[in-house]
Scaffold this active site. Structure first.
Site, PDB file in Angstrom:
ATOM      1  N   HIS A   2      12.703  -2.449   2.988  1.00  0.00           N
ATOM      2  CA  HIS A   2      13.323  -3.549   2.234  1.00  0.00           C
ATOM      3  C   HIS A   2      14.824  -3.345   2.029  1.00  0.00           C
ATOM      4  CE1 HIS A   2      12.568  -1.021  -1.482  1.00  0.00           C
ATOM      5  NE2 HIS A   2      13.723  -1.550  -1.815  1.00  0.00           N
ATOM      6  N   ASP A  24       6.644   0.244   3.850  1.00  0.00           N
ATOM      7  CA  ASP A  24       8.032   0.013   3.449  1.00  0.00           C
ATOM      8  C   ASP A  24       8.949   1.141   3.911  1.00  0.00           C
ATOM      9  OD1 ASP A  24      10.157  -1.342   2.418  1.00  0.00           O
ATOM     10  OD2 ASP A  24       9.757  -0.868   0.313  1.00  0.00           O
ATOM     11  N   GLY A  82      19.001   0.603  -6.029  1.00  0.00           N
ATOM     12  CA  GLY A  82      19.948   1.385  -5.232  1.00  0.00           C
ATOM     13  C   GLY A  82      19.385   2.743  -4.859  1.00  0.00           C
ATOM     14  N   ASN A  83      18.403   3.223  -5.641  1.00  0.00           N
ATOM     15  CA  ASN A  83      17.715   4.463  -5.289  1.00  0.00           C
ATOM     16  C   ASN A  83      16.694   4.256  -4.176  1.00  0.00           C
ATOM     17  OD1 ASN A  83      18.115   5.619  -8.500  1.00  0.00           O
ATOM     18  ND2 ASN A  83      18.282   7.049  -6.806  1.00  0.00           N
ATOM     19  N   SER A  84      16.350   3.000  -3.881  1.00  0.00           N
ATOM     20  CA  SER A  84      15.338   2.705  -2.863  1.00  0.00           C
ATOM     21  C   SER A  84      15.667   3.388  -1.546  1.00  0.00           C
ATOM     22  CB  SER A  84      15.236   1.196  -2.635  1.00  0.00           C
ATOM     23  OG  SER A  84      14.672   0.558  -3.751  1.00  0.00           O
ATOM     24  N   GLY A 140     -12.616  -1.806  13.412  1.00  0.00           N
ATOM     25  CA  GLY A 140     -13.179  -3.120  13.699  1.00  0.00           C
ATOM     26  C   GLY A 140     -14.329  -3.501  12.792  1.00  0.00           C
ATOM     27  N   VAL A 141     -14.179  -3.249  11.474  1.00  0.00           N
ATOM     28  CA  VAL A 141     -15.197  -3.658  10.508  1.00  0.00           C
ATOM     29  C   VAL A 141     -14.508  -4.235   9.278  1.00  0.00           C
ATOM     30  CG1 VAL A 141     -16.965  -1.981  11.169  1.00  0.00           C
ATOM     31  CG2 VAL A 141     -15.233  -1.340   9.484  1.00  0.00           C
ATOM     32  N   ILE A 201     -14.985  -4.162   5.219  1.00  0.00           N
ATOM     33  CA  ILE A 201     -15.653  -3.222   4.324  1.00  0.00           C
ATOM     34  C   ILE A 201     -15.317  -3.520   2.871  1.00  0.00           C
ATOM     35  CG2 ILE A 201     -15.877  -1.281   5.928  1.00  0.00           C
ATOM     36  CD1 ILE A 201     -13.209  -0.234   4.960  1.00  0.00           C
TER      37      ILE A 201
END
Length: 465
Positions: A101, A131, A202-204, A260-261, A263
């Site tokens: 982001h 992310d 800003g720490n992201s 492919g299930v 659940i």
């Protein structure tokens, strides 16, 4: 390195791990790690909104004036927008990790190092599901870098240090502890370390370090009513991030395993309805065309082990499947009708499978009979067309749900289609009533219904009392 004041063992428990005391100072650690932490500035062209600017009544003589004042041509203008974030260098040749982001939609990315040097970065790849984004800069000299640590070794109460560019103020260090582990927010692969180390906008994308200077998390989100730190921050665990980064570096994209299930978790009421001893594992609600179907897996199977590891719940299975190699066979143990069976499944790739469009949304139908707080009607040929159900679909359509019933509380709604009761197919109200009587005679307190909505199935256990 941070000063170690001492270690302590709890009396009578010699096998417990030694606990580190509070550091005298974080200065040595900060000095060691800061050269590898970077500030990130991104810019992108943002289309102008026609709703920007002063609001005037339609038809007002000032309307044209404001339009002309904003732009002589009378058209909204695009503008360049900047955003700030953090990141860290993971190799001397310039690979940098940050949040997706932070750089999403950017056409220019600039990295500023602790020394003040600035370099343009190119995007290698992103993974919106965790992310995470991987960048690359070209430098004439080897860059200082940090290594990933093992986030699974972090314990609640361990000291951690966050570093980054909070509120665009430049390089900053904050310290705290791991407040909790294995937090999930909203993503399929979430595995966050919660920390009270100050994390702000800003720490992201910045790193969360252990006391050995290893990255154990990527600072991603905060829980806050005002946008500022209140001591509840979340860092994506390094054991998730490192696997994503390796794939982005090698392929420029992620390549996750696909079973492919469909659940769902085995809740206590579902376990009771199925006669299971423990509410553990992942209950298979549907097996469309794919690897699991090819291996013989069935709806109603409970997956208890995957590739040699016990499965606790849906989240556990999802992460283990994602980390498993594509195109290779894995052993999957399922519980079917009280007996264990081992299936060999060759995994596909999730990213390719997710391109399949979702089924159409069902619509309301007429009622016919009321059972367990549900007004039900058998699926007819006309209803299949009306509800846009697949050809051959049989069962009971829910036309109404009593708002004070258990069925309503457990999420059943108008338009749901019940295709199984007591793990047996049903096509009529009498079939359902028969399954209910059989469950009562067997001493069951609830009955398990297989319910389909928008093409997605799930099991719902309803009480019989």
């Amino acid at each position: 390195m941070a000063v170690l004041l001492g270690t302590a063992l709890i009396a009578g428990q010699p096998d417990m791990a030694a606990a580190r005391g509070a550091p005298e100072s974080f200065a040595d650690l900060a000095e060691q790690i800061s050269p590898a932490v970077v500030n990130i500035t991104t810019s992108a062209v943002v289309a102008a909104s026609t709703e920007d600017g002063p609001m005037v009544p339609e038809g007002s003589p000032f309307e044209d004036f404001f339009k002309d004042f904003q732009n002589p041509n009378g058209e909204p203008e695009a503008h360049r927008s900047e955003a700030l974030g953090s990141g860290f260098v993971i190799s001397e040749d310039g690979y940098i990790v940050t949040n997706n982001h932070v750089i999403e939609g950017a056409d220019e990315i600039q990295v500023e190092f602790f020394s003040g040097e600035k370099l343009d970065a190119k995007l290698v790849g992103t993974d919106p599901k965790t992310d995470i984004a991987l960048l690359k800069v070209d430098s004439d000299t080897p860059l200082p870098f940090v290594k990933f640590g093992n986030s699974d070794l972090m314990r609640t109460g361990d000291w951690v240090v966050a570093m980054g560019n909070p509120l665009g103020q430049g390089f900053s260090v904050s310290a705290g502890i791991v407040s909790a582990r294995n937090r999930a927010l909203s993503g399929t692969y979430d595995d966050y370390l919660q920390t009270d180390a100050a994390i702000n906008r800003g720490n992201s994308g910045g790193p969360l370090f252990n006391m050995d200077g290893q990255v154990v998390g990527v600072n991603t989100a905060i829980l806050s009513p005002n946008g500022g730190s209140i001591g509840i921050g979340f860092s994506m665990a390094s054991n998730v991030v490192s696997k994503v980064v390796d794939q982005l570096k090698q392929y420029g994209e992620t390549r996750r395993g696909w079973l492919g299930v469909r659940i769902q978790d085995v809740t206590p009421d579902v376990a009771e309805a199925m006669g299971l001893a423990d509410a553990m594992g992942a209950l298979v609600t549907d097996v469309p065309d794919g690897p699991a179907k090819d291996a013989g897996m069935l709806s109603g199977d409970v997956i208890t082990s995957f590739n040699g590891s016990e499965i606790k719940d849906v989240r556990d299975l999802t992460r283990r499947v994602a980390d498993a190699p594509i195109g290779e066979g894995v052993q999957v143990v399922v519980l079917r009708e009280g007996k264990s069976e081992t299936l060999s499944v060759t995994l596909g790739r999730r990213e390719e499978a997710e391109a399949v469009p979702a089924a159409a949304k069902p619509e309301a139908v007429e009622k016919e009979a009321e059972v367990l707080g549900l007004t039900l009607a058998p699926v007819t040929e006309e209803m299949r067309d009306q509800l846009k159900l697949p050809v051959g679909t049989e069962g009971l359509v829910v036309s109404k749900v009593d708002p004070v019933s258990e069925a309503f509380t457990k999420g059943m709604r108008q338009g749901d289609v019940i295709t199984e009761a007591g793990q047996q197919a049903i096509t009529s109200i009498s079939d359902l009533n028969k399954r209910i009587e059989e469950a009562k005679e067997a001493g069951r307190k609830s009955i398990l219904l297989l319910v389909r909505r928008d093409g997605d199935p799930r099991f719902v256990a309803l009480s019989l009392s």
